[in-house]
Design an enzyme around this catalytic site. Structure first.
Site, PDB file in Angstrom:
ATOM      1  N   HIS A 117       0.877  -1.167   0.000  1.00 36.92           N
ATOM      2  CA  HIS A 117       0.000   0.000   0.000  1.00 36.92           C
ATOM      3  C   HIS A 117       0.922   1.227   0.000  1.00 36.92           C
ATOM      4  CE1 HIS A 117      -2.798   2.979   1.693  1.00 36.92           C
ATOM      5  NE2 HIS A 117      -3.789   2.147   1.475  1.00 36.92           N
ATOM      6  N   ASP A 146       3.061  -3.719   8.482  1.00 37.40           N
ATOM      7  CA  ASP A 146       1.798  -3.017   8.206  1.00 37.40           C
ATOM      8  C   ASP A 146       0.687  -4.023   8.512  1.00 37.40           C
ATOM      9  OD1 ASP A 146      -0.506  -1.993   7.176  1.00 37.40           O
ATOM     10  OD2 ASP A 146       0.338  -1.452   5.217  1.00 37.40           O
ATOM     11  N   GLN A 190      -4.498  -4.827   7.588  1.00 37.09           N
ATOM     12  CA  GLN A 190      -5.482  -5.806   7.104  1.00 37.09           C
ATOM     13  C   GLN A 190      -5.391  -7.121   7.863  1.00 37.09           C
ATOM     14  OE1 GLN A 190      -7.872  -5.116   5.019  1.00 37.09           O
ATOM     15  NE2 GLN A 190      -7.168  -3.205   4.086  1.00 37.09           N
ATOM     16  N   LYS A 199     -10.697   0.371  10.299  1.00 27.29           N
ATOM     17  CA  LYS A 199     -10.804  -0.879   9.545  1.00 27.29           C
ATOM     18  C   LYS A 199     -11.177  -2.051  10.447  1.00 27.29           C
ATOM     19  CE  LYS A 199      -7.331   0.409   6.098  1.00 27.29           C
ATOM     20  NZ  LYS A 199      -8.089   0.597   4.851  1.00 27.29           N
ATOM     21  N   CYS A 202      -4.645   2.179  -3.680  1.00 29.64           N
ATOM     22  CA  CYS A 202      -3.394   2.738  -3.142  1.00 29.64           C
ATOM     23  C   CYS A 202      -2.228   1.777  -3.321  1.00 29.64           C
ATOM     24  CB  CYS A 202      -3.537   3.134  -1.678  1.00 29.64           C
ATOM     25  SG  CYS A 202      -4.783   4.375  -1.390  1.00 29.64           S
TER      26      CYS A 202
HETATM   27  C1  LIG Z   1      -2.485  -2.644   3.856  1.00 30.94           C
HETATM   28  C2  LIG Z   1      -2.824  -1.233   4.198  1.00 30.94           C
HETATM   29  N1  LIG Z   1      -1.881  -0.421   4.669  1.00 30.94           N
HETATM   30  C3  LIG Z   1      -2.133   0.849   5.008  1.00 30.94           C
HETATM   31  C4  LIG Z   1      -3.375   1.402   4.859  1.00 30.94           C
HETATM   32  C5  LIG Z   1      -3.590   2.825   5.237  1.00 30.94           C
HETATM   33  O1  LIG Z   1      -4.531   2.961   6.239  1.00 30.94           O
HETATM   34  P1  LIG Z   1      -5.020   4.402   6.676  1.00 30.94           P
HETATM   35  O2  LIG Z   1      -5.508   5.075   5.443  1.00 30.94           O
HETATM   36  O3  LIG Z   1      -6.105   4.129   7.658  1.00 30.94           O
HETATM   37  O4  LIG Z   1      -3.861   5.098   7.271  1.00 30.94           O
HETATM   38  C6  LIG Z   1      -4.392   0.604   4.343  1.00 30.94           C
HETATM   39  C7  LIG Z   1      -5.739   1.172   4.114  1.00 30.94           C
HETATM   40  O5  LIG Z   1      -6.264   1.171   3.022  1.00 30.94           O
HETATM   41  C8  LIG Z   1      -4.113  -0.736   4.011  1.00 30.94           C
HETATM   42  O6  LIG Z   1      -5.069  -1.540   3.527  1.00 30.94           O
END
Ligand SMILES: Cc1ncc(COP(=O)(O)O)c(C=O)c1O
Lengths: 157, 423
Positions: free
Chosen positions: B135, B212, B215, B238, B378
């Site tokens: 991401h 990270d 998910q 999430k 993203c």
């Molecule tokens: C794997 C992963 N990393 C990071 C993020 C970023 O999360 P946030 O936008 O809540 O900071 C997301 C959210 O879409 C994600 O799915």
């Protein structure tokens, strides 16, 4: 599938999405523009040629949803041969139609096939897709005014 | 207790938002991977806090300030226990993106000043290792850190299905590798990373591991101590929790070594005009007024998930994912990306409809009340590798039913015909 969808995807739009009129970049051009819609990744590269204030060349290359691609194809049927001021009037008319939230019908004299996009204005999330090629064209015209051929900024997102 | 249909229908009553119609159809919400809906107990907890205890925490001596501080620190304990961490290893952030930035910015800061401790030193010739599937939240901050320190950013490439392999990852971990950062679960492919094996390889060479966990934490039992990662990030929104709160886990040693990315009130012990002493972790990483009601709401979300049981959540979503993959793959002209059938994947499926752009796919589903995500999610480099600008993603959660998955599959089945794409 429901009628709501048919309002968006007029037959003419689906046809243009496949026909892709004006696809292909012209080699002799006065302005080039690359634009992208960062939320969905629709993108377009457009080149135009202007002689004595008349659009004499128009070509594009792009990737994206049917609305964005059809819109470029429709524009290819409108722009060539027009005086640039006339073209600007049409761009404004199209923008007004897109902002009408389903209330506008569009002037067929001005917008020709682009009136098929009237239904898109009911889908606020898709207005940007329909506008992409029109704003790219507007960017090309502005470049010509500024006397430069800048390819625009490939979106960093 | 497994999450069977009866129980799922019971849970659905907690999600008021799910009982509405969208475009004349009952809402089928298959976009929890982007943001999850909040059940009544989470909303109630936030409201009860605001109606009964709300006050500035860790300052002032009045009764409400004390109650609010207790709730706030209790929330930290709850979240810490949920992810196998100690409370002082958990600091609040805005979201996961902010949490990852807190690490990358702190590392840049520590190295800009010179004399960074060996563990967190980064210089020209050193490497930061990520994957091509990340991401942007776990990619761009590392590009920035590389640029700031002169280190080199390297990445493990993905295959045609968007998956990367442990072998490739291991091959890229060398004595130059200082940081290894990757998603526990990919938000696009649903691939599940072999965290413990990577931690072992990374630590053998003295590299830090940043996970990270955006998910993973919402969808399966995660234990940061057991995994051995040095830092991890996830977002409240999430995991059935509030917006505006994320979590940064910093293993105790790293929390001691890292400078705060942000400074100001609430994180200091002594301030003179020339110099400031910071508090210990986690407070040193929490400059300014914190998202207190959100922390309380997040703890309520954790309680809610724990009452269901994370193993039951994982099992439920695995079954739904298998159903999605089987149903979608059986359709003409649909390609599901991600791990092959039978390989662990989280409760989502991203797919490509041959001849139809994802945005158009999403539109056709939306008019039928089905909410999915379309776009690059993203993860542009991953999509570039897949050869498309965008995919369509359906993602499930505790309230998702088999019938909803079937409805989505049926809707997808009609897409190509609608756009007149030949089979
Ligand atoms: C794997 C992963 N990393 C990071 C993020 C970023 O999360 P946030 O936008 O809540 O900071 C997301 C959210 O879409 C994600 O799915």
């Amino acid at each position: 599938m429901s009628g709501a969808l048919d309002g968006l995807y007029q037959q003419l739009i689906l046809e243009h999405a496949k026909r892709r009129d004006g696809e292909g970049l012209i080699d002799d051009f006065d302005a080039e523009r690359f634009d992208r819609n960062p939320t969905c990744g629709d993108e377009i590269r457009m080149r135009i040629k202007v002689e004595d204030g008349i659009i004499t060349g128009f070509g594009w290359e792009g990737d994206g949803c049917s609305i964005s691609q059809a819109s470029a194809s429709v524009l290819a049927g409108i722009a060539p041969g027009l005086m640039r001021d006339d073209l600007e009037t049409r761009i404004d008319a199209f923008r007004t139609l897109m902002r009408s939230r389903g209330t506008g019908e569009g002037d067929e004299e001005l917008l020709e096939d682009a009136v098929a996009f009237a239904g898109v204005s009911k889908f606020p999330m898709r207005v940007k897709c329909a506008m992409l090629s029109w704003t790219a064209l507007e960017g090309c015209l502005q470049q010509i005014d500024a006397g430069q051929t800048d390819a625009g900024q490939p979106d960093a997102q | 207790m497994p999450l069977d249909e009866t129980r799922v229908h019971e849970l659905r009553r907690d999600f008021a938002i799910l009982s509405q119609e969208v475009n004349g159809h009952p809402l089928v919400y298959l976009d929890s991977g982007a943001t999850a809906q909040r059940p009544a107990p989470v909303l109630d907890a936030e409201r009860a806090f605001l109606e009964q205890h709300n006050a500035a925490v860790h300052r002032g001596a009045h009764t409400l300030a004390g109650l609010a501080t207790d709730d706030y620190e209790q929330a930290r304990e709850t979240v810490a226990r949920f992810v196998g961490a100690d409370a002082d290893e958990i600091s609040w952030t805005l979201n996961a993106t902010d949490a990852i930035n807190s690490v990358s910015i702190a590392l840049a800061k520590a190295n800009a000043a010179g004399g960074a401790e060996e563990r967190i030193r980064l210089a020209a010739g050193d490497e930061i290792l990520i994957t091509e599937a990340e991401h942007h939240a776990n990619l761009v901050p590392w590009q920035e850190l590389a640029a700031a320190t002169g280190a080199t950013l390297r990445w493990v490439e993905v295959d045609d299905d968007g998956c990367w392999s442990l072998d490739d990852m291991r091959a890229l971990i060398t004595e130059r590798t200082r940081i290894v950062a990757f998603a526990h679960v990919s938000n696009v492919t649903g691939q599940v990373a072999p965290v413990a094996e990577i931690v072992e390889a990374a630590h053998a060479g003295g590299a830090l591991v940043v996970l990270d966990a955006c998910q993973s934490v919402p969808h399966r039992a995660v234990d940061f101590h057991a995994l051995g990662v040095d830092a991890a990030a996830f977002s409240g929104h999430k995991m059935l929790g509030p917006n505006g709160i994320g979590v940064l886990y910093l293993a105790r040693d790293l929390g001691r070594a890292l400078p705060p990315a942000r400074t100001g009130g609430s994180m200091i012990t002594t301030v003179t005009m020339e110099h400031t002493e910071y508090m210990e972790a986690p407070t040193r990483f929490e400059a300014g007024t914190q998202p207190v009601p959100q922390a309380v709401g997040l703890a309520a979300a954790v309680d809610y998930l724990e009452a269901i049981g994370m193993d039951a959540v994982e099992q439920h979503e695995r079954e739904l994912a298998e159903r999605m993959v089987a149903g979608l793959s059986a359709l003409e002209g649909i390609r599901v990306v991600g791990p092959a059938a039978g390989v662990d994947r989280s409760g989502l499926a991203s797919f490509i409809v041959d001849g139809v752009h994802a945005h158009d796919v999403g539109q056709v589903l939306d008019v039928q009340g089905i909410a999915v995500r379309v776009g690059h999610h993203c993860a542009q480099p991953l999509h570039r590798r897949l050869g498309v600008a965008a995919t369509t993603r359906a993602s499930a959660y505790v309230h998702t039913t088999e019938a909803e998955v079937d409805q989505m599959i049926e809707a997808v089945a009609g897409v190509r015909a609608y756009f007149g794409v030949q089979s």
